[in-house]
Scaffold this active site. Sequence first.
Site, PDB file in Angstrom:
ATOM      1  N   ARG A  19       0.844  -1.207   0.000  1.00  0.00           N
ATOM      2  CA  ARG A  19       0.000   0.000   0.000  1.00  0.00           C
ATOM      3  C   ARG A  19       0.875   1.251   0.000  1.00  0.00           C
ATOM      4  O   ARG A  19       0.486   2.289  -0.528  1.00  0.00           O
ATOM      5  CB  ARG A  19      -0.964   0.002   1.198  1.00  0.00           C
ATOM      6  CG  ARG A  19      -1.872   1.225   1.220  1.00  0.00           C
ATOM      7  CD  ARG A  19      -3.125   1.085   2.063  1.00  0.00           C
ATOM      8  NE  ARG A  19      -2.938   0.346   3.286  1.00  0.00           N
ATOM      9  CZ  ARG A  19      -2.204   0.759   4.340  1.00  0.00           C
ATOM     10  NH1 ARG A  19      -1.592   1.920   4.313  1.00  0.00           N
ATOM     11  NH2 ARG A  19      -2.086   0.002   5.409  1.00  0.00           N
ATOM     12  N   TYR A  50     -13.876  17.135 -17.671  1.00  0.00           N
ATOM     13  CA  TYR A  50     -14.312  15.755 -17.441  1.00  0.00           C
ATOM     14  C   TYR A  50     -15.385  15.756 -16.353  1.00  0.00           C
ATOM     15  O   TYR A  50     -15.144  16.190 -15.221  1.00  0.00           O
ATOM     16  CB  TYR A  50     -13.120  14.890 -17.033  1.00  0.00           C
ATOM     17  CG  TYR A  50     -13.464  13.426 -17.003  1.00  0.00           C
ATOM     18  CD1 TYR A  50     -13.572  12.706 -18.186  1.00  0.00           C
ATOM     19  CD2 TYR A  50     -13.699  12.773 -15.806  1.00  0.00           C
ATOM     20  CE1 TYR A  50     -13.909  11.361 -18.157  1.00  0.00           C
ATOM     21  CE2 TYR A  50     -14.035  11.437 -15.777  1.00  0.00           C
ATOM     22  CZ  TYR A  50     -14.137  10.738 -16.962  1.00  0.00           C
ATOM     23  OH  TYR A  50     -14.476   9.408 -16.938  1.00  0.00           O
ATOM     24  N   ASP A  62      -5.065  18.489 -16.467  1.00  0.00           N
ATOM     25  CA  ASP A  62      -5.518  17.179 -16.942  1.00  0.00           C
ATOM     26  C   ASP A  62      -5.058  17.068 -18.390  1.00  0.00           C
ATOM     27  O   ASP A  62      -5.609  17.691 -19.289  1.00  0.00           O
ATOM     28  CB  ASP A  62      -7.044  17.070 -16.826  1.00  0.00           C
ATOM     29  CG  ASP A  62      -7.560  15.684 -17.248  1.00  0.00           C
ATOM     30  OD1 ASP A  62      -6.852  14.977 -17.987  1.00  0.00           O
ATOM     31  OD2 ASP A  62      -8.690  15.330 -16.851  1.00  0.00           O
ATOM     32  N   LYS A  99      -6.305   5.681 -20.517  1.00  0.00           N
ATOM     33  CA  LYS A  99      -6.479   6.133 -21.897  1.00  0.00           C
ATOM     34  C   LYS A  99      -5.172   5.959 -22.682  1.00  0.00           C
ATOM     35  O   LYS A  99      -4.705   4.849 -22.826  1.00  0.00           O
ATOM     36  CB  LYS A  99      -6.992   7.576 -21.888  1.00  0.00           C
ATOM     37  CG  LYS A  99      -8.104   7.843 -20.848  1.00  0.00           C
ATOM     38  CD  LYS A  99      -9.407   7.143 -21.175  1.00  0.00           C
ATOM     39  CE  LYS A  99     -10.433   7.218 -20.053  1.00  0.00           C
ATOM     40  NZ  LYS A  99     -10.764   8.536 -19.546  1.00  0.00           N
TER      41      LYS A  99
HETATM   42  C1  LIG Z   1     -11.180   9.109 -18.333  1.00  0.00           C
HETATM   43  C2  LIG Z   1     -10.817  10.478 -17.924  1.00  0.00           C
HETATM   44  C3  LIG Z   1     -10.699  10.831 -16.565  1.00  0.00           C
HETATM   45  C4  LIG Z   1     -10.991   9.846 -15.434  1.00  0.00           C
HETATM   46  O1  LIG Z   1     -10.121   8.753 -15.448  1.00  0.00           O
HETATM   47  P1  LIG Z   1     -10.560   7.255 -15.008  1.00  0.00           P
HETATM   48  O2  LIG Z   1      -9.332   6.470 -15.278  1.00  0.00           O
HETATM   49  O3  LIG Z   1     -11.744   6.868 -15.837  1.00  0.00           O
HETATM   50  O4  LIG Z   1     -10.921   7.320 -13.562  1.00  0.00           O
HETATM   51  C5  LIG Z   1     -10.343  12.137 -16.257  1.00  0.00           C
HETATM   52  N1  LIG Z   1     -10.108  13.056 -17.227  1.00  0.00           N
HETATM   53  C6  LIG Z   1     -10.219  12.752 -18.539  1.00  0.00           C
HETATM   54  C7  LIG Z   1      -9.963  13.803 -19.562  1.00  0.00           C
HETATM   55  C8  LIG Z   1     -10.584  11.461 -18.925  1.00  0.00           C
HETATM   56  O5  LIG Z   1     -10.709  11.173 -20.233  1.00  0.00           O
END
Ligand SMILES: *Cc1c(COP(=O)(O)O)cnc(C)c1O
Length: 382
Positions: free
Chosen positions: A54, A106, A179, A204
């Site tokens: 952890r 998001y 982000d 992603k």
């Molecule tokens: C998918 C996504 C998130 C969240 O990520 P998860 O892995 O689904 O929790 C945040 N910001 C953007 C731009 C995303 O495409």
Amino acid sequence: MSAGKNTLDPETLVAQALGRVDGETGAVVPPMHSATTFARGDDYALIGSHIYSRDSAPTVAHAEEIVAALDGGGGARLFGSGLAAIAALLETLEPDAHVLAPQVMYYAAQDWMRRLAARGRISLDLYDQTRPETLEPLLQPGRTKLVWIETPANPTWDVVDIAATAALARSAGALLGVDSTCAPPPTTRPLELGADIVFHSATKYLNGHSDLTAGVLVASGDARLSDIHAVRNLTGGVLGGFEAWLLIRGMRTLFVRFARQSETALSIARHFEAHPRVSRVLYPGLESHPGHAVARSQMTGGFGGMLSILVDGSLEDARRVATATRVFVPATSLGGVESLIEHRRSVESPTSTVPDTLLRLSVGLESADDLIADLEQALSAA
Ligand SMILES: *Cc1c(COP(=O)(O)O)cnc(C)c1O
């Protein structure tokens, strides 16, 4: 080696997973460690540098070093999902910290910020991130602790000027968090443009194969990183060893995937820009996109694999196109090797401002000709 160049390019580092040939076996692929606990030697000192999974674990730490190298950061911490990473960052903020977040971002991350604000944990203002000047009057010097941007932003692919926003955030003593999920390190390195924290949903592009959920925060400095580490260790949103190993495997092809996805997305955008059944194509790589100039200076390795098309017709017409494709898979998410199509309005909340006819495309690694032909037939079938 060329004269004066003493560090390898991120592209080289990631292709070789930092060049760690296994000392015991010579294996060129890093081993996968699943251990939850790590032994001590005779003097009760740890044999390695890990105690309990952890807190930290070898395969996760290896993946983190790769992401930190990709983004040029001081260090990185992986989480069990993108949202777990964002939640941990928010948890590091002092009580009643003021946060500025984009109106269009998001959705789930904004939802969590709103809930924290509703119960007084933070105070929150939303701003139009495409116009950094709207940020200035909202900044509360000394009280604003975090300015958040997402670029390019879902699903219009608005491009935000990272350097300009960083300067504004800094003038108020706030951190800038970016982000950068849709602009991964092959194209944008926000820390070099003045950001303090970079976030990726590693689900992603970083992984790129739609087979794991993970998130990562990369920090420029050690103080912030140790706060993030403490939250992860004490609240437990960790990534498992197998997922970290898969992520390392996925990241090794990141540069070549991203370049090809960007190239194909640009061909699709150009093809449909003047199409009679399409009223608009939104892609930062098109000269017609309002963020094109900033994108050209900030997305140096390609405009990415994400674009949206607005169907010339009704909401029902657009939804029919999304179910008439044979190559594009109708599904959410993005950044994988398979192309996806999504009618955004159908999956967002009733208050969504997304146009009724918008179809979001995530371009994968199929042939551009097949993808274009598929959209052509879906547009004429619908
Ligand atoms: C998918 C996504 C998130 C969240 O990520 P998860 O892995 O689904 O929790 C945040 N910001 C953007 C731009 C995303 O495409």
